[in-house]
Design an enzyme around this catalytic site. Structure first.
Site: not given
Length: 263
Positions: A134, A137, A110, A10, A112-113, A16
């Site tokens: 990565d 954004t 984050g 997210i 995601d990281r 994704k």
């Protein structure tokens, strides 16, 4: 009956979605991160995604996510609960990420990281150091040494850089990143100039930063490219040891399987 995991990355712009089994991610999709929709509208779309991949909603045995958009999480929880009868497991809130986090303020990193860094370490355990680049954004460089997440670098993303350029420039053509050449071409149109400038510019930025990181990280070091633009950048750069556009989704799959938690 088949058993699959529903995985969600997210992000600020997109969600994704990965559908995975015990062996890997078998299909992936992208939806916009729309915080104004209802849990029902999201759940119905997710059920359609699962069917499109050839599975039934009842085949989903776990829903696992990393999120950098807290306001979206309640919608996803509602959708997973109502349409798949599964609770949403968030990393690291519900599933701990087994890396030592050496950020000065660990909560600032984050999810995601961290998940991408974890995935890189699990998939390629041999090198002492690994850098996950990565292209999302933002363009992030996340550094792992041994079993420790050291931190990294944050640069503008391809889309955000293009948006900033468009905001101050009239009649700017759309940037497609459709570059077929192996070397930059002297552009004879604005569109060609932009596409080559962005692709080779981001490739050169990556090469330069990875070269500098290799001087401060312990050898041997490997670099993996991930994210939506990874393949376009990696095609013109030789600095990557691995290219895995779905690295974060793969990390969520491995994280869930190692956790022993039931969805």
């Amino acid at each position: 009956m088949p058993s699959v995991f529903l995985l969600f990355d997210i992000g600020n712009t997109n969600v994704k979605i990965g559908i995975a089994d015990h062996d890997g991610v078998v299909a992936s999709y992208v939806l916009p991160t729309d915080t104004h929709q209802t849990g029902d509208s999201l759940g119905l779309r997710l059920a359609d995604v699962v069917r499109h991949a050839g599975f039934a909603p009842g085949d989903v045995t776990a829903c696992v996510a990393s999120s950098v958009v807290p306001s979206f999480n309640p919608l996803m929880r509602q959708a997973c609960g109502r349409y798949f009868d599964r609770r949403l497991l968030l990393a690291p809130e519900d599933i701990a990420i087994p890396l030592e986090n050496r950020y000065e303020r660990p909560q600032e990193v984050g999810a995601d990281r961290l998940v991408a860094a974890f995935a890189a370490r699990r998939l390629w355990p041999a090198p002492r150091s690994i850098v996950s680049v990565d292209y999302g954004t933002a363009t992030t460089f996340d550094c792992v040494q041994g079993e420790a997440y050291l931190g990294g670098l944050i640069c503008p993303g391809v889309h955000s850089a293009a948006g900033a350029l468009a905001a101050g420039t009239a009649r700017l053509p759309r940037i497609s990143l459709d570059v077929r050449e192996d070397l930059p071409v002297v552009g004879r149109s604005t569109s060609m100039s932009l596409n080559h400038g962005f692709v080779f510019g981001f490739a050169s930025m990556t090469e330069g930063l990875c070269h500098r990181l290799s001087a401060v990280l312990e050898a041997p070091m490997q670099v993996v490219a991930t994210g939506g633009f990874a393949s376009a950048i990696a095609r013109v750069s030789n600095c990557f040891d691995h290219v895995r556009p779905d690295l974060l989704l793969e990390g969520l799959r491995i994280l869930y399987m190692e956790s022993g938690i039931k969805g």
